[in-house]
Design a protein around this motif. Structure first.
Motif, PDB file in Angstrom:
ATOM      1  N   ALA A  33     110.818  42.964 -18.605  1.00  0.00           N
ATOM      2  CA  ALA A  33     109.785  41.982 -17.747  1.00  0.00           C
ATOM      3  C   ALA A  33     110.628  40.942 -17.507  1.00  0.00           C
ATOM      4  O   ALA A  33     111.422  40.625 -18.389  1.00  0.00           O
ATOM      5  N   ARG A 152     102.861  44.034 -13.450  1.00  0.00           N
ATOM      6  CA  ARG A 152     103.381  43.794 -13.650  1.00  0.00           C
ATOM      7  C   ARG A 152     104.943  44.069 -14.169  1.00  0.00           C
ATOM      8  O   ARG A 152     105.931  43.522 -14.250  1.00  0.00           O
ATOM      9  N   SER A 183     106.591  39.160 -14.391  1.00  0.00           N
ATOM     10  CA  SER A 183     107.077  40.906 -14.133  1.00  0.00           C
ATOM     11  C   SER A 183     108.191  40.984 -13.446  1.00  0.00           C
ATOM     12  O   SER A 183     109.139  40.776 -13.987  1.00  0.00           O
TER      13      SER A 183
END
Length: 302
Positions: A33, A152, A183
């Motif tokens: 992430a 995501r 993201s």
């Protein structure tokens, strides 16, 4: 120290063959992430196969593929992913607004059309039919469709092919905004300056094997090549023959030289041309490192 969060997606020891041809040969790759990971390699290196496995479009022959801790391809996983691939298959008769509304309906918390237009640079295109758009405009629509579900995990396969400089920089800005929101992005690109500008991590594939992984700085540090630039009357062809010089080209009044190591070349330049000026020395860029990493593999294959 806080534990490192687990990756959003992972390939572990993955192997994939097409007949007798290995496409991926035991590779490991993790996507986190808030990071852009650039997957680099020549045509046939295995990039598209890796993307297909993570999207659930292909099955691995061996190894483990996981996305959000699950097998890829399920509806729950797909609703958290976005993809901009080289082959789009988008209905050409639909208007851009209709396409956005259609794709947005498949996500629980989509972006507004206004946000999609702003991020993808679609001003003035909403009522145009997709098939009537230029190639660059179609690529911008494809990017909007990939991000409209607030993914995501975002897959961008050669996203700026066919875009002009302004549109390319606009897409870069949008990607940075998405990453800042948390993201994870997997980027494949042949534009190495694009990978250098956007990426937090780089993975270099060659013939299905992972040659190197790390930050852009770590990949550049794998080679000691330096770029030398100076204003000199020395002939580029003669300098190209000096020991340690990989390349010497003339750019107007300037010489641009790739050398390893650089120090002896710089000394010889100063001795050979007392009038030399505007000397600059910089470390290898990502493009230099990529060529240095893949050149031995190419020579071995040849």
């Amino acid at each position: 120290m806080a534990d490192t969060p687990p990756p959003l997606a992972r390939l572990e020891g993955v192997r994939k063959r097409y007949g007798d041809t290995p496409a991926l040969d035991g590779i490991d790759l993790s996507l986190h992430a808030g990071q852009v990971t650039a997957l680099l390699g020549a045509n046939g290196a295995g990039k598209s196969t890796a993307v297909g496995l993570l999207l659930g479009l292909l099955s691995a022959d061996a190894g483990d593929v996981s996305v959000f801790g699950q097998a890829p391809g399920s509806a729950a996983v797909r609703r958290q992913c976005g993809a901009m691939l080289q082959s789009a298959g988008i209905p050409e008769r639909l208007r851009v607004r209709e396409l956005l509304e259609l794709v947005r309906a498949g996500y629980p918390r989509p972006r507004s059309i206004v946000d999609c237009v702003a991020l993808a640079g679609l001003d003035g295109l909403l009522e145009r039919r997709y098939g009537r758009l230029s190639g660059g405009q179609q690529r911008r629509v494809q990017f909007a469709l990939a991000i409209c579900g607030r993914p995501r995990l975002l897959f961008l396969d050669e996203p700026t092919t066919g875009l002009d400089i302004e549109a390319r920089q606009g897409l870069w800005s949008a990607v940075r905004e998405l990453v800042a929101d948390g993201s994870a992005v997997l980027l494949t690109t042949h534009y190495l300056e694009e990978a250098e500008a956007l990426s937090d991590r780089v993975a270099v594939l060659d013939a299905g094997r992972m040659l190197a992984q790390g930050s852009v700085g770590e990949i550049r540090a794998r080679v000691s090549l330096r770029r030398i630039r100076c204003v000199s009357s020395l002939p580029a062809g003669a300098v190209a023959q000096w020991p340690g010089v990989r390349e010497a080209v003339r750019e107007g009044d300037a010489l641009s030289i790739a050398a390893e190591p650089a120090e002896p070349v710089v000394r010889r330049l100063l001795e050979a041309d007392p009038a030399l000026r505007d000397l600059e020395i910089r470390r290898a860029g990502l493009a230099d490192a990529f060529l240095a990493l893949t050149r031995p593999a190419l020579q071995e294959a040849a």
